[in-house]
Design an enzyme around this catalytic site. Structure first.
Site, PDB file in Angstrom:
ATOM      1  N   HIS A  86       2.335  -5.460  -2.454  1.00 24.03           N
ATOM      2  CA  HIS A  86       1.373  -6.162  -1.443  1.00 24.03           C
ATOM      3  C   HIS A  86      -0.088  -6.167  -2.126  1.00 24.03           C
ATOM      4  O   HIS A  86      -0.899  -6.960  -1.533  1.00 24.03           O
ATOM      5  CB  HIS A  86       1.334  -5.141   0.048  1.00 24.03           C
ATOM      6  CG  HIS A  86       0.606  -4.050   0.013  1.00 24.03           C
ATOM      7  ND1 HIS A  86       1.357  -2.769  -0.215  1.00 24.03           N
ATOM      8  CD2 HIS A  86      -0.485  -3.775   0.052  1.00 24.03           C
ATOM      9  CE1 HIS A  86       0.350  -1.762  -0.017  1.00 24.03           C
ATOM     10  NE2 HIS A  86      -0.750  -2.333   0.175  1.00 24.03           N
ATOM     11  N   ASP A 222       8.016  -1.640  -2.825  1.00 18.40           N
ATOM     12  CA  ASP A 222       6.550  -2.115  -2.786  1.00 18.40           C
ATOM     13  C   ASP A 222       5.985  -2.025  -4.188  1.00 18.40           C
ATOM     14  O   ASP A 222       5.038  -1.449  -4.502  1.00 18.40           O
ATOM     15  CB  ASP A 222       5.794  -1.484  -1.635  1.00 18.40           C
ATOM     16  CG  ASP A 222       4.481  -2.267  -1.430  1.00 18.40           C
ATOM     17  OD1 ASP A 222       4.025  -3.149  -2.026  1.00 18.40           O
ATOM     18  OD2 ASP A 222       4.197  -1.838  -0.289  1.00 18.40           O
ATOM     19  N   SER A 646      -3.221   2.343  -2.323  1.00 19.75           N
ATOM     20  CA  SER A 646      -2.197   1.627  -2.611  1.00 19.75           C
ATOM     21  C   SER A 646      -1.906   1.278  -4.062  1.00 19.75           C
ATOM     22  O   SER A 646      -2.851   0.896  -4.643  1.00 19.75           O
ATOM     23  CB  SER A 646      -2.251   0.440  -1.779  1.00 19.75           C
ATOM     24  OG  SER A 646      -1.627   0.482  -0.459  1.00 19.75           O
TER      25      SER A 646
HETATM   26  N1  ARG Z   1      -0.209  -0.313   5.637  1.00 19.40           N
HETATM   27  C1  ARG Z   1      -0.416  -0.605   3.966  1.00 19.40           C
HETATM   28  C2  ARG Z   1      -1.810  -0.812   3.628  1.00 19.40           C
HETATM   29  O1  ARG Z   1      -2.419  -0.432   4.508  1.00 19.40           O
HETATM   30  C3  ARG Z   1       0.466  -1.674   3.598  1.00 19.40           C
HETATM   31  C4  ARG Z   1       0.094  -3.216   4.043  1.00 19.40           C
HETATM   32  C5  ARG Z   1       0.900  -4.277   3.390  1.00 19.40           C
HETATM   33  N2  ARG Z   1       2.397  -4.096   4.204  1.00 19.40           N
HETATM   34  C6  ARG Z   1       2.515  -5.149   5.368  1.00 19.40           C
HETATM   35  N3  ARG Z   1       3.708  -5.192   5.775  1.00 19.40           N
HETATM   36  N4  ARG Z   1       1.648  -5.549   5.811  1.00 19.40           N
HETATM   37  O2  ARG Z   1      -2.249  -1.656   3.074  1.00 19.40           O
HETATM   38  N1  ASP Z   2      -1.517   0.725   2.435  1.00 17.43           N
HETATM   39  C1  ASP Z   2      -3.013   1.136   1.985  1.00 17.43           C
HETATM   40  C2  ASP Z   2      -3.166   0.374   0.869  1.00 17.43           C
HETATM   41  O1  ASP Z   2      -3.114  -0.631   0.597  1.00 17.43           O
HETATM   42  C3  ASP Z   2      -2.585   2.647   1.884  1.00 17.43           C
HETATM   43  C4  ASP Z   2      -2.929   3.700   3.034  1.00 17.43           C
HETATM   44  O2  ASP Z   2      -3.797   3.147   3.744  1.00 17.43           O
HETATM   45  O3  ASP Z   2      -2.228   4.352   3.186  1.00 17.43           O
HETATM   46  O4  ASP Z   2      -4.155   1.100   0.149  1.00 17.43           O
END
Ligand code: ARG
Ligand code: ASP
Length: 711
Positions: A86, A222, A646
């Site tokens: 991502h 990921d 991330s």
């Molecule tokens: N929650 C994670 C972060 O804040 C991953 C986001 C990307 N994944 C998704 N399915 N949108 O970045």
């Molecule tokens: N998914 C988040 C990021 O892209 C990581 C988190 O918020 O735990 O940095």
């Protein structure tokens, strides 16, 4: 040469290691010697200067900022970099075409010549850190008004940064810590020739999609791979075919032994923002005034997007990235609110404040210094919350695609102003606006935007305090306004491009009267009405926050404080462990490829893996990547992480790479405000699943040959 003036910090942070609370904290790597005893008690076999050293290479030399908001790490002596899928998504999407659809098919460079340059992508290495608090605060007096103090600090910081860079090719930035009680100077080296090396198909890299986002158990692959290139002198250089793979000072050693319940892990990376020392009033504002309104607004947005995307495959693609980023924070806010309520964060903070107040009141010097902080918070927050809410609405509508034509209007506005001021905009200026607009219209649908704008305006007009919104708009005018703006020039690519092509005073006047432009003006005027008051309150709050931080440190002299995250390099450490969710469900610490197969093709398009992966599962062609006959995909631990982490390397007790951090589990998302090691979990991609996908799935095992593996 010892560059870090540890004294200022040590004075504030001096504390016996025993007073540390395990697992919580995002620690500064150059001060990790304060934590190392506890880390070793938890199983870590490293010394502090294995993690950060100015005299020899250390782990910090392998950890980088990837792009503008993620972390990455070096895994070969030829600049090979790992980060999340991502995090690399924009690059992969940018490089994809109909003929070469890397999102769908994945991408694997078969040799250096096949690696794809990504214009604009940067990778940033940390060179050194130094405490510059004294220089930043030089010339400040205790009773100087905040505006003036800010000016003095800004001038000092500019000078410090300029001096730090000198005639070198480095960049420098000064960042505040502990709510501006401290300032550190970071010297960085920024590489600008970064190329895509490999990425799995999105059905692996995004497996689980938004359905599983912020959720455990999770089986997302990921990851993506890039390479940093440098000039012949191994220094940053703009893209050139003649550039060579960068030879980093340090790259990580990979361990394929896996992790197990109770194992020590540590995460090094760039956490973005946390708010751990805020008063209860701030938590109350976020959870009661802001989050519910923002969730409501984004629910409306997502409802419209989802419906249109389902009906039309072209719209599905156009709005894929917009939907994902809208949904990410939307889901996060809900988890945060649920968690903060469940753990009674406000109650806990109030109880702490009551104890603090007692301590302050018990001493006249303390009363003089800190006595007015909490009462001032109580007085300011109700009004600040109103203005802050209005500001958040404005941001959502005008900058984050709530009303998409507002972005167009904002892009064209400067051209109009220049022209109507009697100056002629340069062709170059017009062309650059046109180029930006082409990108915008490529992913734009006016019918969708019409419906979304109406819903968003309704939310805004219904949710904003009356004195903060334009008098000319009422909730029942939302439909009509949306209709008008999406029938105008801003919503119409062809008419807009024609206008730009023959730009003159008349076009400028016509565009100035476009309904979208008028709405932007109306919304901006409403936002500006209270701007002075809003800024003043924000300034006052910042001053209070600095004092309040100091008060907390004085109140608990034995507590080892870590500074709130501010996108500087940090170390978090904890142990691998499952947990019991708020609903009583027990969760194991790891997930498997078997579970991917259980979720596969159950009707939800977020769970649909490529046939080749199913075949590897059928034949159990796992090679040495399996443990107990299973491919383990992800694991959880209680390392304190946040957005920005991330792509961060997750390291074992020997500092070997065991995985890539990519998310957190639902029940503990409130960790940006209050961390609880019993429930807060960071989610990590098991490095063995990554290696398995590269080697067995993609047949790109040659990429593993440049990596270093622990014996
Ligand atoms: N929650 C994670 C972060 O804040 C991953 C986001 C990307 N994944 C998704 N399915 N949108 O970045
Ligand atoms: N998914 C988040 C990021 O892209 C990581 C988190 O918020 O735990 O940095």
């Amino acid at each position: 040469m010892k560059q870090l003036n540890i004294l200022t910090f040590a004075a504030l942070m001096a504390a016996p290691a025993t007073s540390l609370r395990a697992d919580e904290g995002q620690w500064l790597p150059m001060l990790i010697d304060k934590n190392i005893a506890q880390m070793q008690q938890m199983g870590c076999r490293l010394e502090a200067d294995d993690i950060y050293s100015l005299n020899h290479t250390s782990l910090k030399d392998a950890v980088v900022i990837f792009g503008g908001g993620c972390t990455g790490e070096m895994v070969s002596d030829s600049g090979l970099l790992l980060t999340n899928y991502h995090c690399g998504y924009d690059a992969i999407q940018y490089l994809s075409t109909v003929e070469h659809d890397y999102l769908t098919d994945g991408f694997w460079a078969t040799g250096r010549a096949d690696e794809l340059p990504v214009p604009g992508l940067t990778v940033t290495f940390l060179i050194s850190v130094r405490d510059v608090t004294d220089s930043v605060t030089m010339g400040l007096t205790p009773d100087m008004p905040e505006r003036q103090a800010a000016q003095v600090r800004r001038r000092n910081i500019e000078l410090i940064e300029r001096r730090a860079v000198g005639s070198s090719h480095y960049t420098a930035t000064v960042k505040p810590f502990f709510n501006r009680n401290q300032y550190l100077l970071f010297v960085n080296e920024v590489f600008t020739d970064v190329r895509l090396v490999g990425a799995p198909p999105s059905r692996i890299g995004k497996f689980g999609g938004d359905t599983d986002n912020w959720v455990w158990p999770r089986q997302t692959g990921d990851f993506s791979m890039f390479r940093v290139y440098a000039g012949a002198d191994n220094r940053p250089a703009p893209y050139s075919a003649a550039n060579r793979p960068y030879r980093p000072r340090k790259h990580l050693t990979i361990s394929t032994r896996g992790v197990h319940e109770g194992d020590f892990t540590m995460v090094m990376g760039y956490p973005g923002t946390t708010n751990e020392y805020a008063p209860s009033h701030n938590v109350a504002m976020t959870t009661r005034d802001i989050n519910p309104r923002m969730i409501e607004l984004r629910t409306a947005k997502l409802d419209v997007m989802n419906r249109h995307q389902k009906q039309d495959p072209a719209i599905r693609i156009k709005y894929d990235a917009k939907n994902a980023s809208t949904s990410n924070a939307w889901k996060k806010w809900q988890g945060e609110n649920t968690g903060l309520a469940h753990f009674d964060a406000i109650g806990k903070k109030q109880a702490y404040e009551a104890r603090l107040t007692q301590w302050i009141e018990a001493d006249s010097a303390r009363r003089a210094r800190y006595g007015s902080i909490l009462p001032a918070y109580a007085q300011i927050y109700p009004r600040y919350a109103q203005l802050h809410l209005a500001d958040r609405y404005y941001g959502e509508m005008c900058y984050r695609g709530g009303i998409e034509t507002m972005e167009v209007a904002a892009m064209v506005r400067p051209l109009i102003e220049t022209t109507l001021d009697g100056r002629k905009p340069t062709r170059q200026h017009i062309d650059s606006v046109a180029a930006e607009l082409e990108l915008f219209y490529k992913d734009y649908d006016a019918a969708l935007d019409r419906e979304m704008s109406a819903r968003v305006l309704e939310c805004y007009l219904g949710g904003t305090p009356a004195q903060c919104r334009p008098a000319t708009l009422t909730p029942d005018s939302a439909q009509a306004v949306a209709l008008r703006i999406t029938a105008g020039i801003c919503a119409d690519r062809a008419r807009m491009m024609a206008a730009l092509a023959r730009w003159n005073r008349r076009t400028a006047r016509r565009l100035a009267a476009d309904p979208a432009m008028l709405l932007l003006d109306t919304l901006t005027a409403a936002a500006r009405r209270h701007i002075d008051e809003y800024r003043q309150l924000a300034d006052t709050l910042r001053t209070l926050d600095r004092l309040y931080m100091k008060a907390q440190m004085d109140f608990e002299p034995d507590r080892h404080f870590y500074p709130d995250a501010n996108f500087t390099m940090r170390v978090a450490y904890g142990t691998v462990c499952g947990y019991t969710g708020c609903d009583g469900t027990r969760h194991d610490y790891f997930t498997t490829l078997d579970q991917i197969m259980e979720k596969n093709r159950t009707g939800n398009p977020d769970f649909d893996i490529p046939e080749r992966l199913a075949e590897l599962h059928r034949t159990r062609d796992y090679g040495s990547y399996a443990e107990d006959g299973q491919i383990r995909t992800c694991f959880v631990a209680n390392n304190h992480t946040t957005g920005g982490n991330s792509g961060s390397p997750v390291l074992n007790a020997d500092g070997h790479l065991v995985g890539l951090n990519f998310d957190r589990a639902w029940d503990g998302i409130m960790s940006d405000t209050m961390f609880d090691p019993a429930i807060c979990r960071n989610i990590t991609l098991d490095i063995r699943y990554l290696l398995f996908v590269v080697d067995r799935y993609a047949g790109a095992g040659y990429l593993l040959r440049e990596m270093t593996f622990a014996r």
